[in-house]
Design an enzyme around this catalytic site. Sequence first.
Site, PDB file in Angstrom:
ATOM      1  N   GLY A  16      -2.250  11.638   0.118  1.00 13.97           N
ATOM      2  CA  GLY A  16      -0.902  11.623   0.651  1.00 13.97           C
ATOM      3  C   GLY A  16      -0.347  10.244   0.932  1.00 13.97           C
ATOM      4  O   GLY A  16       0.835  10.091   1.211  1.00 13.97           O
ATOM      5  N   ASP A  39      -6.668  14.731   1.952  1.00 11.17           N
ATOM      6  CA  ASP A  39      -6.082  13.864   2.973  1.00 11.17           C
ATOM      7  C   ASP A  39      -6.262  14.554   4.321  1.00 11.17           C
ATOM      8  O   ASP A  39      -6.507  15.759   4.373  1.00 11.17           O
ATOM      9  CB  ASP A  39      -4.593  13.630   2.695  1.00 11.17           C
ATOM     10  CG  ASP A  39      -4.086  12.322   3.297  1.00 11.17           C
ATOM     11  OD1 ASP A  39      -3.628  11.465   2.527  1.00 11.17           O
ATOM     12  OD2 ASP A  39      -4.158  12.152   4.530  1.00 11.17           O
ATOM     13  N   HIS A  40      -6.149  13.794   5.391  1.00  9.64           N
ATOM     14  CA  HIS A  40      -6.192  14.411   6.720  1.00  9.64           C
ATOM     15  C   HIS A  40      -4.793  14.754   7.215  1.00  9.64           C
ATOM     16  O   HIS A  40      -4.636  15.415   8.226  1.00  9.64           O
ATOM     17  CB  HIS A  40      -6.921  13.505   7.727  1.00  9.64           C
ATOM     18  CG  HIS A  40      -6.152  12.275   8.088  1.00  9.64           C
ATOM     19  ND1 HIS A  40      -6.141  11.155   7.288  1.00  9.64           N
ATOM     20  CD2 HIS A  40      -5.342  12.009   9.128  1.00  9.64           C
ATOM     21  CE1 HIS A  40      -5.361  10.243   7.834  1.00  9.64           C
ATOM     22  NE2 HIS A  40      -4.861  10.732   8.954  1.00  9.64           N
ATOM     23  N   ASN A  44       1.908  15.080   4.348  1.00 14.03           N
ATOM     24  CA  ASN A  44       1.959  14.296   3.116  1.00 14.03           C
ATOM     25  C   ASN A  44       1.437  15.093   1.923  1.00 14.03           C
ATOM     26  O   ASN A  44       1.962  14.988   0.820  1.00 14.03           O
ATOM     27  CB  ASN A  44       1.167  13.003   3.268  1.00 14.03           C
ATOM     28  CG  ASN A  44       1.883  12.000   4.142  1.00 14.03           C
ATOM     29  OD1 ASN A  44       3.081  12.088   4.367  1.00 14.03           O
ATOM     30  ND2 ASN A  44       1.146  11.036   4.654  1.00 14.03           N
ATOM     31  N   ILE A  68     -12.369  11.781   6.053  1.00 10.30           N
ATOM     32  CA  ILE A  68     -13.492  11.096   5.403  1.00 10.30           C
ATOM     33  C   ILE A  68     -14.539  10.629   6.398  1.00 10.30           C
ATOM     34  O   ILE A  68     -15.675  10.340   6.016  1.00 10.30           O
ATOM     35  CB  ILE A  68     -13.022   9.908   4.533  1.00 10.30           C
ATOM     36  CG1 ILE A  68     -12.318   8.843   5.374  1.00 10.30           C
ATOM     37  CG2 ILE A  68     -12.142  10.394   3.387  1.00 10.30           C
ATOM     38  CD1 ILE A  68     -12.080   7.527   4.657  1.00 10.30           C
ATOM     39  N   LYS A 135      -6.972  -8.519   0.457  1.00 14.93           N
ATOM     40  CA  LYS A 135      -7.394  -9.134   1.718  1.00 14.93           C
ATOM     41  C   LYS A 135      -8.913  -9.162   1.865  1.00 14.93           C
ATOM     42  O   LYS A 135      -9.449  -9.820   2.759  1.00 14.93           O
ATOM     43  CB  LYS A 135      -6.739  -8.415   2.891  1.00 14.93           C
ATOM     44  CG  LYS A 135      -5.242  -8.658   2.943  1.00 14.93           C
ATOM     45  CD  LYS A 135      -4.542  -7.715   3.891  1.00 14.93           C
ATOM     46  CE  LYS A 135      -3.046  -7.889   3.850  1.00 14.93           C
ATOM     47  NZ  LYS A 135      -2.447  -7.661   2.536  1.00 14.93           N
ATOM     48  N   ASN A 171      -0.253  -6.477  -1.871  1.00 14.40           N
ATOM     49  CA  ASN A 171       0.782  -5.727  -1.175  1.00 14.40           C
ATOM     50  C   ASN A 171       1.554  -4.906  -2.190  1.00 14.40           C
ATOM     51  O   ASN A 171       1.965  -5.417  -3.239  1.00 14.40           O
ATOM     52  CB  ASN A 171       1.737  -6.675  -0.442  1.00 14.40           C
ATOM     53  CG  ASN A 171       1.064  -7.328   0.744  1.00 14.40           C
ATOM     54  OD1 ASN A 171       0.110  -6.788   1.296  1.00 14.40           O
ATOM     55  ND2 ASN A 171       1.553  -8.488   1.142  1.00 14.40           N
ATOM     56  N   VAL A 172       1.743  -3.641  -1.882  1.00 10.64           N
ATOM     57  CA  VAL A 172       2.460  -2.739  -2.786  1.00 10.64           C
ATOM     58  C   VAL A 172       3.879  -2.604  -2.267  1.00 10.64           C
ATOM     59  O   VAL A 172       4.100  -2.040  -1.200  1.00 10.64           O
ATOM     60  CB  VAL A 172       1.764  -1.363  -2.859  1.00 10.64           C
ATOM     61  CG1 VAL A 172       2.540  -0.426  -3.768  1.00 10.64           C
ATOM     62  CG2 VAL A 172       0.328  -1.528  -3.337  1.00 10.64           C
ATOM     63  N   SER A 175       5.599   0.545  -0.480  1.00 11.48           N
ATOM     64  CA  SER A 175       4.592   1.465   0.043  1.00 11.48           C
ATOM     65  C   SER A 175       4.898   1.767   1.502  1.00 11.48           C
ATOM     66  O   SER A 175       5.623   1.030   2.169  1.00 11.48           O
ATOM     67  CB  SER A 175       3.188   0.880  -0.101  1.00 11.48           C
ATOM     68  OG  SER A 175       3.031  -0.241   0.730  1.00 11.48           O
TER      69      SER A 175
END
Length: 188
Positions: A16, A39-40, A44, A68, A135, A171-172, A175
Amino acid sequence: AAALISGRRVLVTGAGGSIGSELCRQIYGFGPEALYLLDHDESNLHGLQLEITGNGLLDADEIIIADIRDESRIDQVFAAVRPELVFHAAAHKHLPLLERHPCEAVKSNVHGTQNVLEAAIRHGASRFVLISTDKAADPTSVLGASKRLAELVVQRAAGGPVTLASVRFGNVLGSRGSFLSVLADQIA
């Protein structure tokens, strides 16, 4: 990519999120046998299912709510769906928050990665791809250090039955939580 994905069972963690959801859109176009969206965050997942399949009923086996960090739940998911390809995009990514709460970065980005990777190995996945960050190259933040540790978890498992890879994204733009998205929301 089509030859790798077509007709295969694929699982995407963090489905998500901004990177995970884009992976799902791309993967869906290559005709997998099944695309499992994990996903949690159920909101999403709902939006992504609606966008990809046109159905937002959340009643498909391919929609999986799981954390996860929960080793036994992740093992249960892998035992049930037996994915052949795993794209692990789930992670905490907000640098300032992780500086304030480093233990959460370790729990998700390091231990969560270990849980997903070990389940993939135990349940016969053929490929595992960790989505990392630029990073991690020269980590000066909790985010970078936790993602570098996640890469080391993957690297440590090399040479086994699963083909492993770590891919670093910068960096997207656009996003969720990116500077441009936040700025556009503030302007609006």
